[in-house]
Design a protein around this motif. Structure first.
Motif, short mmCIF file in Angstrom:
data_model
loop_
_atom_site.label_atom_id
_atom_site.label_comp_id
_atom_site.label_asym_id
_atom_site.label_seq_id
_atom_site.Cartn_x
_atom_site.Cartn_y
_atom_site.Cartn_z
N GLU A 89 0.86 -1.18 0.00
CA GLU A 89 0.00 0.00 0.00
C GLU A 89 0.90 1.24 0.00
N PRO A 90 0.46 2.39 -0.54
CA PRO A 90 -0.91 2.72 -0.92
C PRO A 90 -1.22 2.57 -2.41
N TYR A 92 -3.27 1.56 -5.50
CA TYR A 92 -4.70 1.32 -5.69
C TYR A 92 -4.88 0.67 -7.05
N ALA A 108 -11.64 7.31 -7.51
CA ALA A 108 -10.64 6.88 -6.52
C ALA A 108 -9.78 8.06 -6.09
N ARG A 109 -9.43 8.94 -7.03
CA ARG A 109 -8.63 10.12 -6.69
C ARG A 109 -9.39 11.03 -5.73
N ALA A 112 -9.58 9.68 -2.26
CA ALA A 112 -8.29 9.82 -1.56
C ALA A 112 -7.94 11.27 -1.29
N ASN A 145 -2.68 0.23 -12.21
CA ASN A 145 -2.17 0.71 -10.93
C ASN A 145 -2.40 2.21 -10.85
N GLN A 146 -2.90 2.66 -9.72
CA GLN A 146 -3.15 4.08 -9.55
C GLN A 146 -2.40 4.60 -8.33
N TYR A 147 -1.66 5.69 -8.54
CA TYR A 147 -0.91 6.32 -7.46
C TYR A 147 -1.53 7.69 -7.18
N ASN A 148 -2.20 7.81 -6.05
CA ASN A 148 -2.85 9.06 -5.67
C ASN A 148 -1.84 9.93 -4.93
#
Length: 209
Positions: A89-90, A92, A108-109, A112, A145-148
């Motif tokens: 994590e983190p 997503y 999702a953004r 977060a 893959n998502q990086y907020n």
């Protein structure tokens, strides 16, 4: 004469009411467009290998209209690489279909409370995500893959003390709270304080960038 004044006033009221209705319709239309039709510019499509570098992170931030300095970029790139290699994590993972990928990433953004998000292909680190291409096969399952990324704190709290140099003591004690109002890190805040020497309360407004 009196009747004409009444008619004139009535016409003004009707015109004002009509203007309010038009503005409400326009505002609602703009909200619907931004919510459901306009592409979310804070969702940046990149390859995994690109955003594992500080230059790649800075380029992604620029695309989103967010400013990050070189120190932030290095820290984010290092974290993204670590997350991808360890699957910690983190990260997503967006598991959806091509037609819903953009909406899922945007939601999702927002959840977060991130300033912007970077999405990459979960299974091909060298491939740049292309949401427009994914939409063409709207029912095709996709994994991203998502990086907020939170470039700025949403709220800043500050306590300040003003010394009384003449008396070598404390003159004022202040507390302020500022909230981020733009995605490029501008804040508007309010504060309260107390002047110990003059024995009076203080109130202030602030703007910072």
């Amino acid at each position: 004469m009196g009747k004409n004044k009444l008619l004139s006033r009535s016409n003004l009221i009707r015109a004002g009411a009509a203007l309010v209705v038009v503005l409400l319709i326009a505002a609602t239309g703009l909200w619907l467009y931004n919510r459901y039709f306009k592409a979310d510019e804070t969702i940046v499509q990149e390859s995994q290998t690109t955003v594992e570098t500080p230059a790649g992170v800075q380029r992604a931030a620029e695309k989103a209209g967010v400013t990050v300095d070189s120190t932030q970029a290095r820290a984010v790139a290092k974290e993204i690489k670590y997350i991808y290699e360890t699957q910690k994590e983190p990260v997503y993972v967006v598991q959806t279909t091509g037609g819903k990928a953009e909406a899922a990433a945007s939601e999702a953004r927002k959840e977060a409370k991130a300033d912007f998000a970077i999405i990459t292909d979960k299974n091909d680190p060298d491939k740049q995500v292309n949401l427009a291409e994914l939409k063409k096969d709207k029912d095709q399952p996709v994994e991203l893959n998502q990086y907020n990324i939170q470039a700025y704190k949403p709220v800043i709290r500050t306590i300040s003390i003003t010394p009384d140099l003449k008396e070598r003591g404390v003159r004022q004690v202040n507390f302020s709270i500022a909230r981020k109002v733009t995605k490029d890190g501008q804040y508007v805040g309010v504060g309260v304080g107390y002047d110990i020497v003059d024995k009076r309360a203080l109130v202030n407004l602030s703007y910072s960038w």
